[in-house]
Design an enzyme around this catalytic site. Structure first.
Site, PDB file in Angstrom:
ATOM      1  N   ARG A 217     -40.103 -59.826 -11.706  1.00  0.00           N
ATOM      2  CA  ARG A 217     -39.631 -59.275 -13.143  1.00  0.00           C
ATOM      3  C   ARG A 217     -39.528 -57.247 -12.532  1.00  0.00           C
ATOM      4  NH1 ARG A 217     -40.516 -60.432 -17.807  1.00  0.00           N
ATOM      5  NH2 ARG A 217     -39.494 -59.580 -20.226  1.00  0.00           N
TER       6      ARG A 217
ATOM      7  N   ARG B 197     -34.624 -63.254 -34.075  1.00  0.00           N
ATOM      8  CA  ARG B 197     -35.787 -64.185 -33.052  1.00  0.00           C
ATOM      9  C   ARG B 197     -37.076 -64.703 -33.694  1.00  0.00           C
ATOM     10  NH1 ARG B 197     -36.371 -63.025 -26.325  1.00  0.00           N
ATOM     11  NH2 ARG B 197     -38.096 -61.260 -26.969  1.00  0.00           N
TER      12      ARG B 197
ATOM     13  N   ARG C 173     -36.866 -51.763 -24.272  1.00  0.00           N
ATOM     14  CA  ARG C 173     -37.266 -52.730 -23.107  1.00  0.00           C
ATOM     15  C   ARG C 173     -36.043 -53.338 -22.164  1.00  0.00           C
ATOM     16  NH1 ARG C 173     -38.717 -57.167 -27.041  1.00  0.00           N
ATOM     17  NH2 ARG C 173     -38.353 -58.303 -25.840  1.00  0.00           N
TER      18      ARG C 173
HETATM   19  P1  ADP Z   1     -38.523 -61.297 -23.183  1.00  0.00           P
HETATM   20  O1  ADP Z   1     -38.350 -62.715 -23.777  1.00  0.00           O
HETATM   21  O2  ADP Z   1     -37.955 -60.474 -24.612  1.00  0.00           O
HETATM   22  O3  ADP Z   1     -38.061 -60.899 -21.945  1.00  0.00           O
HETATM   23  P2  ADP Z   1     -40.972 -61.952 -22.290  1.00  0.00           P
HETATM   24  O4  ADP Z   1     -41.463 -62.775 -23.152  1.00  0.00           O
HETATM   25  O5  ADP Z   1     -40.877 -62.705 -20.358  1.00  0.00           O
HETATM   26  O6  ADP Z   1     -39.801 -60.990 -22.584  1.00  0.00           O
HETATM   27  O7  ADP Z   1     -42.447 -60.962 -21.874  1.00  0.00           O
HETATM   28  C1  ADP Z   1     -42.948 -59.889 -23.088  1.00  0.00           C
HETATM   29  C2  ADP Z   1     -43.476 -58.501 -22.769  1.00  0.00           C
HETATM   30  O8  ADP Z   1     -44.655 -58.850 -21.527  1.00  0.00           O
HETATM   31  C3  ADP Z   1     -43.205 -57.510 -21.589  1.00  0.00           C
HETATM   32  O9  ADP Z   1     -42.068 -56.829 -22.416  1.00  0.00           O
HETATM   33  C4  ADP Z   1     -43.981 -56.856 -20.383  1.00  0.00           C
HETATM   34  O10 ADP Z   1     -44.078 -56.183 -21.515  1.00  0.00           O
HETATM   35  C5  ADP Z   1     -44.522 -58.389 -20.705  1.00  0.00           C
HETATM   36  N1  ADP Z   1     -44.478 -59.246 -19.610  1.00  0.00           N
HETATM   37  C6  ADP Z   1     -43.885 -60.188 -19.210  1.00  0.00           C
HETATM   38  N2  ADP Z   1     -43.423 -60.747 -18.290  1.00  0.00           N
HETATM   39  C7  ADP Z   1     -43.776 -59.577 -16.991  1.00  0.00           C
HETATM   40  C8  ADP Z   1     -43.890 -58.803 -15.987  1.00  0.00           C
HETATM   41  N3  ADP Z   1     -43.193 -60.762 -14.833  1.00  0.00           N
HETATM   42  N4  ADP Z   1     -43.829 -58.032 -15.790  1.00  0.00           N
HETATM   43  C9  ADP Z   1     -44.641 -57.081 -16.178  1.00  0.00           C
HETATM   44  N5  ADP Z   1     -44.309 -57.225 -17.121  1.00  0.00           N
HETATM   45  C10 ADP Z   1     -43.994 -58.666 -18.002  1.00  0.00           C
END
Ligand code: ADP
Ligand code: ZN
Length: 212
Positions: free
Chosen positions: A88, A123, A167
């Site tokens: 990310r 969602r 986000r």
């Molecule tokens: P979405 O599906 O809404 O994109 P995720 O379920 O992938 O969100 O992630 C939820 C939260 O977990 C993120 O907002 C972040 O805080 C954390 N997170 C997930 N993956 C990462 C990553 N690779 N690096 C940093 N934070 C992460």
């Protein structure tokens, strides 16, 4: 096949990850699900991640990279995996490279921000197994109950409208630069997210050259 799924929150990348991994019989590795699990279980990683997640901020790289590294070393990841939500940041992508991980393709599911905002309210995510649903596009058979494990399918705290906006901002600032990073490496494939999940699935399979 080692795949990365890239997409803003609410782009449907989690659902696409579930579909592709069933088709290819490789695990979907979702750092978001793993972090939520760690928070639920009160592990050290979970404790340090919680405040960031509740605010909609990224969890520090070293925490996520540690979790990811352990997960892809497991047996079931030997024949490949789909990374959903990792990397990310450019730093996380560089960490993958320095681990010697070979990536075949980076699939970006593109959805405009205004569409994402409209979708996020519907969602739902299973607290038990992490399966994702949408009230309108992919409802559970029984409202609030996961089809797969009968766990509670509810709204995430970070799906509140104001957190969604922050986000999205984080996505554009920190994650979108990965598009350039992987374009330079000849890995990026972009698919337009469609209204119907099955239509996006068809485009994704085509982009990955997998028969339906
Ligand atoms: P979405 O599906 O809404 O994109 P995720 O379920 O992938 O969100 O992630 C939820 C939260 O977990 C993120 O907002 C972040 O805080 C954390 N997170 C997930 N993956 C990462 C990553 N690779 N690096 C940093 N934070 C992460
Ligand atoms: Zn479930």
């Amino acid at each position: 096949m080692n795949l990365i799924l890239l997409g803003a929150p609410g782009s449907g990348k989690g659902t696409q990850a579930e579909v592709i991994c069933k088709k290819l019989n490789i695990p979907a590795v979702s750092t978001g699900n793993m972090l939520r699990e760690a928070v639920k279980n009160g592990t050290a990683a979970g404790l340090s991640a919680k405040e960031y997640m509740d605010r909609g901020d990224l969890v520090p790289d070293e925490v996520v990279i540690g979790i990811l590294k352990d997960r892809i070393a497991e047996d079931d990841a030997k024949n490949g995996y789909i990374l959903d939500g990792f990397p990310r940041t450019v730093e996380q992508a560089q960490a993958l490279e320095s681990m010697g991980v070979r990536i075949d393709k980076v699939l970006e599911i593109h959805v405009d921000d205004d569409k994402i905002c409209a979708r996020m309210g519907g969602r739902r995510v299973c607290e038990g197994c992490g399966a994702s649903y949408h009230m309108e596009y992919k409802p559970t058979k029984v409202e609030g109950v996961c089809d797969a494990c009968e766990g509670v399918a509810g709204q995430r705290i970070d799906d509140k409208p104001e957190t969604v906006l922050s986000r999205l901002k984080t996505y554009h600032e920190k994650t979108a630069p990965l598009k350039g990073f992987y374009t330079e490496r000849g890995k990026l494939v972009t698919v337009e997210g469609q209204e119907e999940i099955s239509d996006t699935v068809a485009l994704v399979f085509k982009a990955l050259s997998i028969a339906d």
